[in-house]
Scaffold this active site. Structure first.
Site, PDB file in Angstrom:
ATOM      1  N   PRO A   2       0.809  -1.211   0.000  1.00  0.00           N
ATOM      2  CA  PRO A   2       0.000   0.000   0.000  1.00  0.00           C
ATOM      3  C   PRO A   2       0.848   1.269   0.000  1.00  0.00           C
ATOM      4  CG  PRO A   2      -0.332  -1.271   2.030  1.00  0.00           C
ATOM      5  CD  PRO A   2       0.627  -2.026   1.190  1.00  0.00           C
ATOM      6  N   GLU A   3       0.630   2.111  -0.987  1.00  0.00           N
ATOM      7  CA  GLU A   3       1.204   3.450  -1.017  1.00  0.00           C
ATOM      8  C   GLU A   3       0.033   4.426  -1.008  1.00  0.00           C
ATOM      9  OE1 GLU A   3       4.246   3.832  -4.069  1.00  0.00           O
ATOM     10  OE2 GLU A   3       4.541   1.679  -4.111  1.00  0.00           O
TER      11      GLU A   3
END
Length: 276
Positions: A2-3
Site C-alpha cells: 500500500p502506497e
DNA sequence: AAGATTACCTGAAGGC
DNA sequence: TGCCTTCAGGTAATCT
C-alpha cells in the site's frame, strides 16, 4: 504494497461506510499491531463514534468522539501487507489480527507480515508521532516541494522515498514517476534544474491520481475493502517489468538497487544520471 | 550527509 | 508433507 493511492481508497471506504457509527466491540487475536497496548485502545475507543477521517501520506487518522465528548484518534499505517476489510460474512483467516464491530458492521484488520500499526493518539489529529512526516505528495505546492528537495545530494529516488520531504510515494510509484518524467533514478537534485524537478512532481501527482482512479495497484497482495484487487497494475510502465521491453522506446528495462530498493528504469528513456 | 546494515515478519519462488 | 536461500520493501534504529 500500500502506497498513497491504496491508502486513499481504503480511507474513502472507511469514511463512506463508518462515519457516524459507534465502535461497539473489539476482538484482538494478535495484540502486537495495537499501540500503545490493546487494553488502552479498547478502553478509549470502544463506545466512541467515528466522526471523520484524514489521510496524510500513507497514514490514516480516524477521528472518534468519545461518549464524554472528548476526541480521540486512531492512526493507521498499513506498512507492507496491512489490509482493512468491511465485509459481512467474511471468514477471518489466521492473518486477521483485530476485528472491530461498528454497530453490527464488522471491520477486520489483516496483516500477513504484521508490520502495520493501529496507534491510539490522544494529542490531536496532527499527532507528534508523525511530526517528521512531510506534506502530502498529492497536494504539496510545487514551491514548497522545491524548497524541500532542492540541493539534495542523495539520489532523487531516495528523496522521493523520504517521507520527511513529502509523503505518500513508495517504491512502485517512485519508479513510475521517474519513468514518466524521463529522469534517471540516480540523478541528484543538486544537479537538476528547477524545470526538471517540477516535471518530476507533476508526473508523481499524475500517476498518483490515475492510480487512485483505478483502485490502486495489486502486485503482491493489496486488495480493496471488499477483497477485490486494484487494476492499476496493467498500467505500470516499469515496475515489475525488468528485462522486458520499454513500452515507449523498446529498450530492455534494467534493474539496479537504489536506496536499498529494487529499481527498474529504461536506459533509453531515462538516460544517464548526469544528464538530468 | 547518506549509505550500509539490521530488525520487524511471512510467503513466494528458485536451486538443489 | 522437502530443505534451504533469497527476495519482496515501509519505517526506525544503529553504525560508519
Amino acid at each position: 504494497m500500500p502506497e498513497l493511492p491504496e491508502v486513499e481508497n481504503v480511507g474513502r471506504a472507511l469514511l463512506e461506510n463508518l462515519r457516524g457509527r459507534r465502535l461497539t466491540g473489539m476482538t484482538v487475536r494478535f495484540g502486537g499491531v495495537l499501540e500503545p497496548s490493546p487494553r488502552a485502545v479498547r478502553r478509549v475507543l470502544v463506545g466512541a463514534r467515528l466522526t471523520d477521517l484524514h489521510r496524510r501520506g500513507k497514514y490514516l487518522i480516524l477521528h472518534f468522539e468519545r461518549q464524554d465528548g472528548k476526541p480521540a484518534y486512531l492512526m493507521v499505517h498499513l506498512r507492507m501487507t496491512g489490509q482493512i476489510f468491511i465485509l459481512d460474512g467474511y471468514i477471518p483467516d489466521n492473518h486477521v489480527h483485530v476485528m472491530l464491530d461498528f454497530e453490527g458492521l464488522p471491520v477486520h484488520y489483516r496483516d500477513i507480515r504484521k508490520f502495520g500499526r493501529l496507534t491510539l493518539v490522544e494529542d490531536g489529529y496532527q499527532p507528534a508521532a508523525m511530526a517528521h512526516i512531510g506534506p502530502d505528495m498529492l497536494t504539496v505546492r510545487p514551491r514548497e516541494w522545491l524548497e524541500r528537495i532542492a540541493g539534495r545530494l542523495a539520489p532523487v529516488k531516495a528523496c522521493l522515498l523520504d517521507q520527511g520531504i513529502a509523503s505518500g510515494l513508495g517504491n512502485i510509484y517512485v519508479d513510475e514517476s521517474l519513468f514518466l518524467a524521463r529522469v534517471h533514478p540516480l540523478a541528484r537534485p543538486i544537479d537538476m534544474d528547477e524545470a526538471t524537478l517540477r516535471e518530476v512532481l507533476r508526473r508523481a501527482k499524475q500517476v498518483l491520481r490515475l492510480a487512485i482512479r483505478h483502485g490502486g495497484t495489486t502486485f503482491m497482495n493489496f486488495t480493496n475493502f471488499r477483497g477485490r484487487p486494484g487494476n492499476f497494475r496493467r498500467k505500470l510502465r516499469v515496475y515489475g517489468r525488468a528485462g522486458q521491453e520499454c513500452r515507449d522506446c523498446g529498450a530492455t528495462l534494467e534493474k539496479i538497487t537504489v536506496a536499498g530498493r529494487g529499481t527498474v528504469f529504461c536506459p533509453g528513456c531515462q538516460g544517464e544520471p548526469g544528464e538530468a
